[in-house]
Design an enzyme around this catalytic site. Structure first.
Site, PDB file in Angstrom:
ATOM      1  N   LYS A   1      52.631  87.679  81.858  1.00  0.00           N
ATOM      2  CA  LYS A   1      53.354  86.729  82.719  1.00  0.00           C
ATOM      3  C   LYS A   1      52.380  85.713  83.315  1.00  0.00           C
ATOM      4  O   LYS A   1      51.151  85.902  83.245  1.00  0.00           O
ATOM      5  CB  LYS A   1      54.052  87.507  83.832  1.00  0.00           C
ATOM      6  CG  LYS A   1      53.099  88.262  84.753  1.00  0.00           C
ATOM      7  CD  LYS A   1      53.833  89.220  85.684  1.00  0.00           C
ATOM      8  CE  LYS A   1      52.850  90.031  86.512  1.00  0.00           C
ATOM      9  NZ  LYS A   1      53.534  91.016  87.381  1.00  0.00           N
TER      10      LYS A   1
ATOM     11  N   ARG B   1      60.731  96.348  97.148  1.00  0.00           N
ATOM     12  CA  ARG B   1      60.775  94.933  96.750  1.00  0.00           C
ATOM     13  C   ARG B   1      61.910  94.780  95.748  1.00  0.00           C
ATOM     14  O   ARG B   1      62.864  94.058  95.983  1.00  0.00           O
ATOM     15  CB  ARG B   1      59.427  94.525  96.150  1.00  0.00           C
ATOM     16  CG  ARG B   1      59.353  93.073  95.722  1.00  0.00           C
ATOM     17  CD  ARG B   1      58.016  92.724  95.105  1.00  0.00           C
ATOM     18  NE  ARG B   1      57.759  93.446  93.863  1.00  0.00           N
ATOM     19  CZ  ARG B   1      56.704  93.254  93.085  1.00  0.00           C
ATOM     20  NH1 ARG B   1      55.796  92.353  93.409  1.00  0.00           N
ATOM     21  NH2 ARG B   1      56.542  93.939  91.971  1.00  0.00           N
TER      22      ARG B   1
ATOM     23  N   TYR C   1      33.425  67.793 104.345  1.00  0.00           N
ATOM     24  CA  TYR C   1      34.494  67.618 105.340  1.00  0.00           C
ATOM     25  C   TYR C   1      34.280  68.537 106.531  1.00  0.00           C
ATOM     26  O   TYR C   1      33.915  69.707 106.360  1.00  0.00           O
ATOM     27  CB  TYR C   1      35.860  67.943 104.727  1.00  0.00           C
ATOM     28  CG  TYR C   1      36.383  66.899 103.779  1.00  0.00           C
ATOM     29  CD1 TYR C   1      36.608  65.586 104.198  1.00  0.00           C
ATOM     30  CD2 TYR C   1      36.689  67.236 102.466  1.00  0.00           C
ATOM     31  CE1 TYR C   1      37.110  64.632 103.327  1.00  0.00           C
ATOM     32  CE2 TYR C   1      37.198  66.302 101.582  1.00  0.00           C
ATOM     33  CZ  TYR C   1      37.406  64.995 102.020  1.00  0.00           C
ATOM     34  OH  TYR C   1      37.904  64.057 101.153  1.00  0.00           O
TER      35      TYR C   1
ATOM     36  N   MET D   1      38.898  68.433  97.137  1.00  0.00           N
ATOM     37  CA  MET D   1      39.900  68.457  96.064  1.00  0.00           C
ATOM     38  C   MET D   1      39.249  68.501  94.684  1.00  0.00           C
ATOM     39  O   MET D   1      39.678  69.255  93.809  1.00  0.00           O
ATOM     40  CB  MET D   1      40.806  67.229  96.171  1.00  0.00           C
ATOM     41  CG  MET D   1      41.965  67.261  95.196  1.00  0.00           C
ATOM     42  SD  MET D   1      42.992  65.786  95.266  1.00  0.00           S
ATOM     43  CE  MET D   1      43.723  65.941  96.877  1.00  0.00           C
TER      44      MET D   1
HETATM   45  C1  LIG Z   1      52.713  92.202  87.129  1.00  0.00           C
HETATM   46  C2  LIG Z   1      53.279  93.541  86.906  1.00  0.00           C
HETATM   47  C3  LIG Z   1      52.518  94.537  86.272  1.00  0.00           C
HETATM   48  C4  LIG Z   1      51.046  94.368  85.959  1.00  0.00           C
HETATM   49  O1  LIG Z   1      50.308  94.657  87.127  1.00  0.00           O
HETATM   50  P1  LIG Z   1      48.697  94.597  87.110  1.00  0.00           P
HETATM   51  O2  LIG Z   1      48.309  95.016  88.482  1.00  0.00           O
HETATM   52  O3  LIG Z   1      48.355  93.180  86.813  1.00  0.00           O
HETATM   53  O4  LIG Z   1      48.269  95.533  86.055  1.00  0.00           O
HETATM   54  C5  LIG Z   1      53.152  95.722  85.971  1.00  0.00           C
HETATM   55  N1  LIG Z   1      54.443  95.937  86.294  1.00  0.00           N
HETATM   56  C6  LIG Z   1      55.183  95.018  86.939  1.00  0.00           C
HETATM   57  C7  LIG Z   1      56.591  95.309  87.286  1.00  0.00           C
HETATM   58  C8  LIG Z   1      54.625  93.798  87.275  1.00  0.00           C
HETATM   59  O5  LIG Z   1      55.361  92.897  87.921  1.00  0.00           O
END
Ligand SMILES: *Cc1c(COP(=O)(O)O)cnc(C)c1O
Length: 355
Positions: free
Chosen positions: A35, A129, A252, A300
């Protein structure tokens, strides 16, 4: 490219890290989590690099999955957040996606769509969650089964497995086992931290993300994480060098002041590239492989580093911000965040160079 700021991605390192995830859990199948553009590494390139070894990929959204399908990736694809509309269920069915179902609303959407999509049913084991309560899990399972929808896997997610001594992880494991024991379903629990530090969480399917990119999810040293190979090295170059007299400030808000006659190098990377704006003075960088601590506020398009200890630094010299020489976790800790945010935050202005 005319600017030498780039994220060098080592696809072989990602393959080696995937193999490590598999070897740590030889009884499990491993679904590679790609992802968020494979945590900033380039989702399509990473999918291509793993498609012959990963039985499945996980993404967060249907749109990410559709991009993989358009690119010709035909591995099983799991959508970790599932979908919120019947139209999206139909789309998922037509592209042979697998959906996580974490709420009764999603069950109703899926049934209303009258399509057949395989499902991973998610239990909330304590993170609060996403996921169903044990009672709703049973209801959802019955509804889906009655409608002929295949529930492939019972899954859950850890809230604190990145702490190897976490009591809540132990509780989550027990809660999940108790709530799903009456169902004859394969299970999926472990993320990277689960794979590396919680062997009891290894199940039919494990879901590593962060570790595939060569990073440890732990703040402490964990032996199983030591062989991980950093897959992204974020590099730039020195574009200016100046002498700064004692008492003069840099950048800055004048947040760094020379305590001695100093040499300051300006590096062509800033927060618009994804370098963290909150990195404080002293955050490590490497110039020609030698430490050059951050000196002054991140801007930036540029940062400034202290080259006073360098005899021979010059315009054009290579600067490593993180990667094989500096763990991204180290930069993240200095900036008050986690490496996940830094990797996913490398912006589109930074070309990814693959090797
Ligand atoms: C992103 C995610 C993972 C992977 O988690 P990592 O800590 O990056 O290994 C696994 N399961 C779910 C549901 C996630 O959202």
């Amino acid at each position: 490219m005319h600017r030498k700021t780039e994220a060098c991605i080592n696809l072989e390192a990602i393959r080696a890290n995937f193999a490590l995830a598999c070897s740590l859990a030889p009884q499990s199948k491993t679904i590679a989590v790609i992802k968020a553009d494979a945590y900033g590494h380039g989702m399509l390139r990473v999918a291509e690099a793993l498609q012959d070894v990963a039985p499945a990929f996980a993404v967060a959204t249907v749109d990410e999955a559709l991009e993989l399908r358009r690119a010709g990736i035909d591995n099983a694809l799991l959508v970790l957040q599932g979908v919120t509309t019947s139209a999206a269920c139909k789309m998922a069915a037509s592209r042979h996606l697998t959906l996580v179902v974490h709420s009764l609303d999603q069950v109703e959407n899926l049934l209303a769509a009258r399509v057949s999509v395989p499902v991973w049913l998610k239990l909330d084991s304590g993170m609060h969650r996403l996921g169903l309560t044990p009672g709703d899990f049973a209801k959802a399972y019955k509804r889906l089964e009655a409608a002929g929808i295949e529930v492939q896997v019972a899954c859950t997610h850890f809230a604190g497995a990145d702490d190897p001594d976490s009591g809540t992880t132990q509780q989550q494991l027990e809660f999940f086992k108790a709530a799903t024991s009456e169902f004859d379903l394969p299970r999926s629990i472990a993320n990277s931290a689960g794979i590396l530090a919680w062997p009891k969480s290894h199940a039919e399917w494990n879901r590593p993300g962060y570790m595939l990119y060569g990073c440890s999810p732990f703040l402490v040293d964990v032996a199983t994480a030591r062989p991980l190979q950093a897959a992204m090295t974020l590099r730039s170059e020195i574009i200016a060098i100046r002498a700064v007299p004692t008492g003069e400030s840099v950048g800055y808000s004048a947040r760094w002041t020379a305590q001695r006659p100093s040499i300051i190098g300006t590096v062509a990377i800033g927060y618009a590239d994804g370098y963290p704006r909150h990195a404080p003075n002293g955050t490590p960088t490497l110039v020609n492989g030698k430490p050059a601590p951050l000196a002054g506020t991140v801007s930036m398009d540029a940062i400034t580093v202290d080259l006073t200890e360098h005899d021979d630094a010059a315009v054009g010299d290579i600067v490593e911000l993180w990667g094989t020489g500096i763990a991204v976790n180290e930069v993240a800790a200095a900036a008050g965040t986690i490496g996940y945010q830094l990797l996913t935050g490398v912006s589109s202005r930074v070309p990814r160079i693959y090797s």
